[in-house]
Design an enzyme around this catalytic site. Structure first.
Site, short mmCIF file in Angstrom:
data_model
loop_
_atom_site.label_atom_id
_atom_site.label_comp_id
_atom_site.label_asym_id
_atom_site.label_seq_id
_atom_site.Cartn_x
_atom_site.Cartn_y
_atom_site.Cartn_z
CE LYS A 78 -3.86 1.98 2.70
NZ LYS A 78 -4.73 1.80 3.88
CB SER A 153 -7.91 3.78 2.97
OG SER A 153 -7.11 3.10 3.91
CB SER A 177 -8.29 1.03 5.94
OG SER A 177 -8.95 2.27 5.90
#
Lengths: 488, 478
Positions: A78, A153, A177
């Site tokens: 990420k 996210s 997330s």
């Protein structure tokens, strides 16, 4: 099976048997990542050169007799994890040009284990969002339905895994997330116990809630990743001294006698009946294996979202102060004095959702409002933690849906922040308490969208919930379903 | 014509702790390196970097707390003080707010009139220093040097217990001496290791406190004294004209010798303090406190008591001599095997006087303690007289060297040969028959005249006791 369809364990075995090389494997996946960009937009950066270099190094290590379990297995991070010499954007214009001078501890650990990092995955800006639509680099699309969000996210991570672009990815989870996008995309993701995975080099959103974790297509693969990424880090004061564990070794446990708490608060108003049914069926599987269900109550869960939206913005407003246009972040070209430089750089660099949370956070911490908001939210946080403490005195795990609905359409909630915030209604309490929770696919809606089962454990029960997820996946194939995005 | 105003002063002192590394990272705290040479992702506030507390800084704070008899908080909390400034890279300073490590304590301060006064200390807390903005040498731009960012500070906050600039200076000096005694700071005021802000207000005696102004940037004892002096007059003028003092922050301008408004209370930042989620609350175990206590050096007050006891010095002398560790060390060398009171007189009189005149501190004293001790030895063994000793001291102070070498080179050895002294005496009596006759006729006062003449003739080298005895004998004899 083609290389891109294999999971971490299979790839590990294939590399060990020299069925293929790390270079072949990485080349194949790099090509898929590139090809999928137009449709999915899962990546912010694809680092072809350094990936192949790492893959060659992995092959060399193997030739020299190194047999580290994950040697040569690819993953992507990420874009919230700092990677030395590589752009680390956090999904923001603010850091669009930022090249980190250092590696996050998690990145370093995977590197040491010989894993090959293929690039950086798309995400909501500064991890603030539940749909991946706040990214400066554009929304990510859900491989199960390109008109829908992948969740957020960690939307890039979940989408890339579901689309079989990657076998493994890192994510971070501040209010859901990892779990929410895992549920929306039909993959498996673990939000570890707070303190088990180092936060050093993971760009902070809300420090007391943020936790990095593994995302993959199975709980067993997540366990393999946890073997590497978990562990005490002297550079993170909130890292737990006993953070390490043998996660993969703890798999294969029996479900017999397991006490499962099913809180009615997780099955009330707002829950999509389809989701409710699919999740209940999954829980019934455990019952058939000899588990027993006990009712538990989490009465303060109703306060979780509002508590979270005081505490998380409060911490964020302070954490994001370092992006001031002075050293490495976006600097406005139009400023004439210092005050203007701050205002303009931050106005230009941050998107509207981030600006909203900085405003909310600054407000709840300001003189005269601190007690009414921040302090009160801390008190509620203690009550929420207490709910779980009481529940775990009665049960071993708590099960429920990860999300109230399957993936929603792109744009459906982007104009209504509160509707968006409620997408995390079942995941947030876990972060407030600091306990671990796993989301794994347990079925589909009639529209063909994945639905996630959430298994919550007590502190340091990460191994237990991974084991329970693995047990389910040994007897189900929801996690093996492949989305048809390539035909769409 | 003004009625008496009482000034009320409280000090906030920032002490840079002399740890090897910064408070939240492993960077060096050394002063004077190239800009940004001592930085890392943590003190540069790179995204994702996290603080880790330097335990050595904690031990130094504990030592300070023990030295001022303070309550130590067994659980203290680091908080973020949020504000934007270019030399504050995180956009917040990690400090302690609601619960500091050191609670209430006190310091007993010796005033110039010989009285002692107790100044209460509200708290002392750990925090990190900011970097520096460099405005020179960057034509039209400012440079940022973050070498100092993250240097550990102990902020020591006093109660508003001081009632004059003199008291404030005495307190600050005592505090300065204490942190150096404890070896928790180098106390270097020029380099900013010891900085002071003063809260100053006026009131009529017995009335509640007036509105205060906070004066920043006081990096010397003299500046503190001047700034308070200026501020008293400024506030007095306002009050006597019927005005109101505004609560504000003022900056002391050392060149102009005045304070100037920096920002008013309304313009003050809302720092939005909250507990730093990156750091766990700081827990102090009893064993740790005891370990620090056991390692404490002899503190000023204990040393003062010992000086009184061991050397038989008056309280005042003991207080002066123990005010700074270096001075006390110096004295103890000088006093070894010497008359302790004489040693004290020399150190406090000749030595401090000369240092003061030269504008020097004891650390840069040109006379090494061993030489001053040798000087006292030479007085005691009658090699030289006290008067000659003062001359030698001046030479030592100005030129350095050794006492014995100076005595020999300049022929300053005392004359103790009785026949030589008698010869001098006889010659002087011969040259002054009238005075001799008057003396014998009962004008006793003239004895002094003869002593002076003999000393002059011997260039001060004749042993005074012998001169007295022999002179009396020779004057009577004729």
């Amino acid at each position: 099976m083609e290389l891109h369809q294999m999971g971490v364990a299979e790839l590990s075995a294939g590399l060990r048997n020299k069925d293929f090389s790390a270079v072949e494997l990485s080349s194949t996946l790099l090509q898929r990542l590139r090809q999928a960009q137009d449709n999915l937009n899962a990546c912010i950066t694809i680092s072809e050169e350094s990936a192949l270099e790492q893959a060659r190094a992995a092959d060399q290590r193997r030739a020299q007799g190194d047999s580290a379990p994950l040697l040569g297995v690819p993953l992507a991070h990420k874009d919230i994890f700092c990677t030395r010499g590589q752009r680390t954007t956090c999904g923001s214009k603010m850091l669009a040009e930022f090249v980190s001078p250092y590696d996050a501890t998690v990145v370093q650990r995977f590197q040491k284990a010989g894993m090959v990092s293929l690039g950086k995955l798309n995400m909501d800006e500064f991890a603030m969002g539940s749909s991946n639509e706040t990214s400066f680099f554009g929304a990510v699309r859900n491989p199960w339905d390109l008109t829908r969000v992948p969740g957020g996210s960690s939307g890039g991570s979940a989408a890339a895994l579901a689309a079989r672009l990657l076998p493994a990815a890192t994510g971070t989870d501040t209010g859901g997330s990892i779990r929410q996008p895992a549920a929306f995309c039909g993959v498996t993701g673990l939000k570890p116990t707070y303190g088990r995975v180092s936060r050093y080099g993971m760009i902070a959103f809300a420090s007391s809630l943020d936790q990095g974790g593994p995302m993959a297509r199975s709980a067993a693969d997540c366990a393999l990743l946890m073997d590497v990424m978990a562990g005490h880090d002297a550079l993170d004061s909130t890292s737990h001294p006993q953070a390490a564990g043998r996660f993969s070794a703890a798999l294969g446990r029996s479900v017999k006698g397991l006490r499962i708490g099913v809180p009615e608060e997780f099955f009330g108003e707002g829950l999509d009946p389809e989701v409710a049914q699919v999740v209940q069926e999954a829980i019934q599987w455990y019952v058939r294996q000899g588990a027993e269900i006990r009712p538990v109550h989490l009465p303060n869960n109703v306060h979780a979202v509002s508590t979270y939206y005081v505490l998380a913005p409060a911490e964020a407003s302070s954490n994001l102060s370092r992006f001031d246009g002075i050293r490495y972040s976006h600097r406005s070209g139009s400023s004439v004095d210092l005050q203007e430089l701050y205002l303009q750089s931050r106005y230009e660099g941050f998107g509207p959702e981030v600006r909203r949370r900085i405003l909310v956070g600054s407000y709840v911490l300001s003189a005269g409002y601190y007690d009414a908001y921040y302090r009160k939210a801390q008190q509620l946080r203690a009550l929420i933690r207490e709910d779980f403490r009481r529940a775990f005195a009665e049960v071993d795990v708590i099960m429920g849906p990860t999300t109230p609905t399957p993936a929603f359409a792109l744009g459906a909630k982007s104009a209504d922040p509160v509707a968006m915030y409620l997408a995390d209604i079942y995941t947030i309490a876990v972060n407030l308490a600091g306990i671990p929770a796993l989301s794994l696919p347990c079925g589909f809606s009639k529209a063909g969208l994945p639905i996630g089962l959430q298994i919550m454990g007590n502190y340091f029960a990460d191994e237990l919930i991974l084991g329970l997820g693995d047990a389910y996946q040994r007897d189900s194939d929801w996690h093996q379903q492949v989305p048809g995005w390539e035909e769409q | 014509m003004s009625m008496a105003w009482e000034v009320v002063i409280g000090l906030e002192v920032h002490v840079q702790l002399n740890t090897r590394t910064k408070i939240f990272c492993a960077c060096s705290t050394a002063f004077g390196a190239e800009p940004n040479a001592h930085t890392c992702p943590v003190c540069l506030a790179m995204p994702g970097a996290l603080p880790v507390l330097n335990e050595a800084a904690v031990d130094k704070a504990i030592a300070f707390g023990l030295a001022i008899g303070a309550e130590l908080n067994h659980r203290s909390v680091f908080a973020r003080k949020n504000y934007f400034y270019p030399d504050l890279p995180k956009g917040y300073q990690i400090s302690q707010y609601e619960i500091p490590i050191v609670g209430r304590g006190h310091l007993d301060v010796l005033l110039p009139d010989g009285m002692e006064k107790r100044i209460n200390i509200t708290r002392a807390h750990l925090e990190e220093d900011a970097g520096k903005s460099l405005h020179e040498a960057y034509a039209g731009e400012s440079g940022i040097d973050l070498n100092r960012a993250g240097t550990p500070l102990l902020e020591i906050v006093s109660e508003p217990d001081m009632r004059s600039a003199v008291e404030a200076v005495a307190y600050l000096k005592k505090l300065h001496a204490l942190v150096r005694y404890l070896d928790i700071s180098d106390g270097n005021m020029q380099e900013g290791s010891f900085r002071c802000d003063a809260n100053v207000s006026l009131r009529r005696p017995g009335e509640p406190f007036g509105t205060r102004a906070e004066i920043k940037n006081l990096n010397s004892f003299r500046f503190l004294e001047k700034a308070i002096g200026y501020e008293i007059l400024r506030q007095q003028d306002i009050l006597e004209a019927g005005g109101k003092v505004v609560q504000e922050t003022r900056l002391f301008d050392a060149n102009q010798g005045e304070t100037r408004s920096m920002r008013s209370k309304e313009e003050a930042n809302d720092y939005r303090y909250f507990p730093d989620p990156d750091l766990l609350p700081l827990q102090l175990e009893e064993e740790r406190i005891e370990r620090v206590r056991a390692a404490l050096p002899e503190l000023p007050d204990a040393r003062k008591a010992r000086f009184i006891e061991q050397y038989g010095l008056p309280t005042y002398d003991a207080a002066v001599l123990t005010a700074a560790q270096e001075l006390a060390d110096y004295y103890e060398i000088v006093a070894t095997d010497q008359d302790a009171k004489l040693a004290a007189n020399w150190v406090m009189g000749e030595l401090l006087g000369a240092l003061n005149k030269a504008g020097l501190e004891i650390e840069s004293c040109p006379v090494v303690a061993e030489e001053l001790r040798q000087l006292l030895t030479r007085i005691a063994d009658q090699t030289i007289s006290g008067k000659i000793a003062k001359e030698i001291f001046e030479i030592l102070f100005a030129e350095g060297g050794s006492v014995d070498a100076i005595i020999d080179a300049r022929g300053l050895r005392q004359i103790t040969d009785s026949s030589a002294i008698v010869a001098m005496i006889d010659e002087i009596i011969q040259k002054n028959p009238q005075q001799a006759a008057d003396y014998r006729a009962g004008k006793e006062k003239l004895f002094g005249f003869f002593v002076g003449q003999v000393m002059k003739a011997s260039q001060g080298k004749a042993n005074p006791d012998q001169v007295n005895a022999l002179l009396r004998e020779r004057l009577q004899a004729q």
